[in-house]
Design a protein around this motif. Structure first.
Motif, PDB file in Angstrom:
ATOM      1  N   GLY A  82     -11.594  63.296 156.614  1.00 22.09           N
ATOM      2  CA  GLY A  82     -11.804  62.977 158.221  1.00 22.09           C
ATOM      3  C   GLY A  82     -12.415  61.924 158.507  1.00 22.09           C
ATOM      4  O   GLY A  82     -13.236  61.104 157.453  1.00 22.09           O
ATOM      5  N   ILE A  83     -12.827  61.643 159.686  1.00 25.32           N
ATOM      6  CA  ILE A  83     -13.451  60.486 160.141  1.00 25.32           C
ATOM      7  C   ILE A  83     -14.450  60.936 161.289  1.00 25.32           C
ATOM      8  O   ILE A  83     -15.714  60.497 160.679  1.00 25.32           O
ATOM      9  N   LEU A  89     -22.290  61.990 159.971  1.00 26.71           N
ATOM     10  CA  LEU A  89     -23.311  62.084 159.067  1.00 26.71           C
ATOM     11  C   LEU A  89     -23.617  61.047 158.164  1.00 26.71           C
ATOM     12  O   LEU A  89     -24.928  60.849 157.883  1.00 26.71           O
ATOM     13  N   VAL A  90     -22.611  60.206 157.969  1.00 28.81           N
ATOM     14  CA  VAL A  90     -22.957  58.855 156.944  1.00 28.81           C
ATOM     15  C   VAL A  90     -23.915  58.091 157.701  1.00 28.81           C
ATOM     16  O   VAL A  90     -24.745  57.581 157.074  1.00 28.81           O
ATOM     17  N   VAL A 100     -25.735  56.714 150.262  1.00 30.54           N
ATOM     18  CA  VAL A 100     -24.653  57.171 150.598  1.00 30.54           C
ATOM     19  C   VAL A 100     -23.509  56.981 149.446  1.00 30.54           C
ATOM     20  O   VAL A 100     -23.359  55.519 149.191  1.00 30.54           O
ATOM     21  N   ILE A 101     -22.992  57.792 148.827  1.00 29.51           N
ATOM     22  CA  ILE A 101     -21.695  57.567 148.189  1.00 29.51           C
ATOM     23  C   ILE A 101     -20.649  58.524 148.923  1.00 29.51           C
ATOM     24  O   ILE A 101     -20.732  59.988 149.234  1.00 29.51           O
ATOM     25  N   THR A 102     -19.517  57.727 148.870  1.00 33.83           N
ATOM     26  CA  THR A 102     -18.226  58.447 149.676  1.00 33.83           C
ATOM     27  C   THR A 102     -17.047  58.013 149.073  1.00 33.83           C
ATOM     28  O   THR A 102     -16.982  56.855 148.512  1.00 33.83           O
ATOM     29  N   ALA A 103     -16.013  59.093 149.213  1.00 34.33           N
ATOM     30  CA  ALA A 103     -14.719  58.872 148.778  1.00 34.33           C
ATOM     31  C   ALA A 103     -13.970  58.765 149.850  1.00 34.33           C
ATOM     32  O   ALA A 103     -12.718  58.783 149.851  1.00 34.33           O
ATOM     33  N   ASN A 104     -14.194  58.501 151.172  1.00 39.13           N
ATOM     34  CA  ASN A 104     -13.682  58.528 152.507  1.00 39.13           C
ATOM     35  C   ASN A 104     -13.035  56.933 152.821  1.00 39.13           C
ATOM     36  O   ASN A 104     -13.522  56.422 153.445  1.00 39.13           O
ATOM     37  N   LEU A 107     -12.544  56.544 156.588  1.00 37.18           N
ATOM     38  CA  LEU A 107     -13.627  56.289 157.123  1.00 37.18           C
ATOM     39  C   LEU A 107     -14.062  54.809 156.944  1.00 37.18           C
ATOM     40  O   LEU A 107     -14.290  53.987 157.892  1.00 37.18           O
ATOM     41  N   LEU A 108     -13.937  54.458 155.845  1.00 36.16           N
ATOM     42  CA  LEU A 108     -14.508  52.914 155.500  1.00 36.16           C
ATOM     43  C   LEU A 108     -13.425  52.005 155.988  1.00 36.16           C
ATOM     44  O   LEU A 108     -13.804  50.838 156.614  1.00 36.16           O
ATOM     45  N   ALA A 109     -12.144  52.392 155.911  1.00 32.40           N
ATOM     46  CA  ALA A 109     -11.094  51.237 156.504  1.00 32.40           C
ATOM     47  C   ALA A 109     -11.340  51.096 158.269  1.00 32.40           C
ATOM     48  O   ALA A 109     -11.045  50.168 158.565  1.00 32.40           O
TER      49      ALA A 109
END
Length: 433
Positions: A82-83, A89-90, A100-104, A107-109
């Motif tokens: 989700g975004i 939170l991030v 922060v480590i994210t696989a999202n 969100l990043l894009a």
């Protein structure tokens, strides 16, 4: 003497989050040896604290914001998906100086600039290897290993669901709807497969790859996108006759306009790929990314692009890096955005087209169709006719031309009396003519 533990908060306990927690727990001593200090899970945020989750109940919380804000949390692992909620939170974690480590990828894009700015301001680390191609190491090589080189192109298969569907259609001759249903039964496709089959997932990953490779902020909205839902078994059969297969490709490359301006292109679409191209043999749910750099030449990264354990592997690699930085006082690489290159519109890109159309089976059809290409200076490479009578199908493959000219040609073909309808339009990649 044991060093002070590094506190980790895990947001999400789905396929990836569960594997992250399991591997961290089972290999705690190894992680401590690699980092120099033990990693301790302070809490795991879930939507509902109920049922048997396979982890100590005292670690579970349905208040992720409180968990992120705790003083004993040094690193936040975001695997929620989700975004909107993950974004808050991030950002909160980064603003508090937590790594922060994210696989999202979504969100990043969408918010890479905002997140990168927050990380830079608070001198926190932001790692996201798992956001592109699962276990395949692509992000770190682009950011670090090739930091001294000039990357000209990044292209690949970055969505396992669509690759599984196209591979199965190619092997069995089944149609798209049938194969999509099978992908759902086998767990390769979500209940709502839109993000995958319409190219949104791949477009998010293309935005991330283009941003890193070309030192320019690129968002998902900058990426030209088409999905695979219109691909037919006839298209795949014709592709075979042309010594090609069909793959959903994410392509990011530097281009030079006719006026000599450097631009970048980021695009996602199904394309014919010659069988002798390295991406043509990537089948099933596997992913592969080809990087072309001036000094390093062509590099190819291949492996499992999704799944709980493979994606967790990438998350944990980032976690080790972030934890080492916490322990030794270092920092990970910052966002590189100095180039600020413009994203070229799709119409400016040189491509080749495969056009399949149902036509009237009578004299003069070929000449009439060819004239529409000629009017726009589009050169034809090959022409093939399949069937006859009401089932006559004409397939045209072009040489390189501006995508705008090719698109206008297709639009004009649809207005011809001799063309019943244009059935398929695909691009051809992996060639230079």
């Amino acid at each position: 003497m044991t060093s002070k533990p590094i506190g980790v908060a895990v947001l999400g306990l789905g396929n990836v989050g569960s594997e992250v927690v399991r591997i961290l727990t089972e290999n705690a001593e190894d992680f401590e040896a690699r980092i120099g200090a033990p990693l301790e899970i302070r809490g795991i945020a879930v939507r509902r604290v109920d049922g048997d989750r396979g982890v100590p109940t005292e670690l579970l919380t349905d208040d992720p914001a409180e968990l992120v804000g705790r003083d004993d949390v040094d690193i936040v692992v975001e695997v929620l998906g989700g975004i909107d909620i993950p974004r808050k939170l991030v950002l909160s974690a980064l603003e508090k100086g937590k790594s922060v480590i994210t696989a999202n990828k979504a969100l990043l894009a969408e918010y890479t600039g905002e997140l990168a700015d927050a990380a830079e301001k608070s001198r926190a680390d932001l790692y996201f290897e798992a956001a592109v191609a699962g276990a395949i190491p692509v992000v770190r090589p682009l950011m670090q290993s090739l930091a001294g080189d000039r990357v000209n192109k990044v292209a690949g298969i970055v969505n396992g669901t669509t690759n599984f569907i196209l591979s199965a259609m190619d092997e069995t001759g089944a149609d798209y709807a049938e194969t999509l249903a099978e992908a759902g039964r086998l767990g390769y496709a979500e209940a709502d497969p839109t993000a995958d089959v319409e190219g949104y997932d791949a477009a998010s990953k293309a935005a991330i790859l283009a941003s890193i490779a070309f030192h320019t902020r690129v968002t998902a909205g900058d990426v030209y996108r088409e999905g695979i839902s219109k691909i037919t078994s006839d298209d795949l059969e014709t592709a075979k006759s042309l010594d090609c297969t069909i793959k959903l490709l994410a392509i990011c490359e530097r281009i030079v306009t006719p006026k000599g301006k450097e631009r970048i292109s980021a695009r996602v679409y199904p394309a014919l790929v010659p069988l002798n191209h390295p991406l043509a043999s990537v089948n099933g749910a596997f992913n592969a990314v080809v990087v072309e750099a001036e000094a390093a030449g062509r590099l190819m990264f291949y492996g499992q692009g999704a799944g709980g354990a493979p994606t967790a592997s990438a998350v944990l690699g980032d976690l080790v890096m972030a934890a080492r930085n916490k322990f030794y006082g270092g920092r990970g690489p910052l966002e590189s955005k100095y180039a600020k290159l413009e994203v070229a519109p799709m119409g400016d890109i040189l491509t080749r087209y495969y056009v399949s159309m149902q036509v009237a089976d009578k004299p003069g059809v070929l000449a009439t169709v060819a004239a529409e290409f000629s009017k726009r200076d589009v050169s034809i490479s090959t022409v093939r006719q399949h069937g006859s009578g009401d089932g006559a199908r004409l397939v045209v493959v072009t040489h390189l031309a501006a995508d705008s000219a090719l698109s206008e040609t297709v639009a004009s073909l649809e207005q011809l009396d001799v063309v019943v309808h244009v059935a398929s339009v695909l691009r051809l990649e992996g060639t230079t003519v």
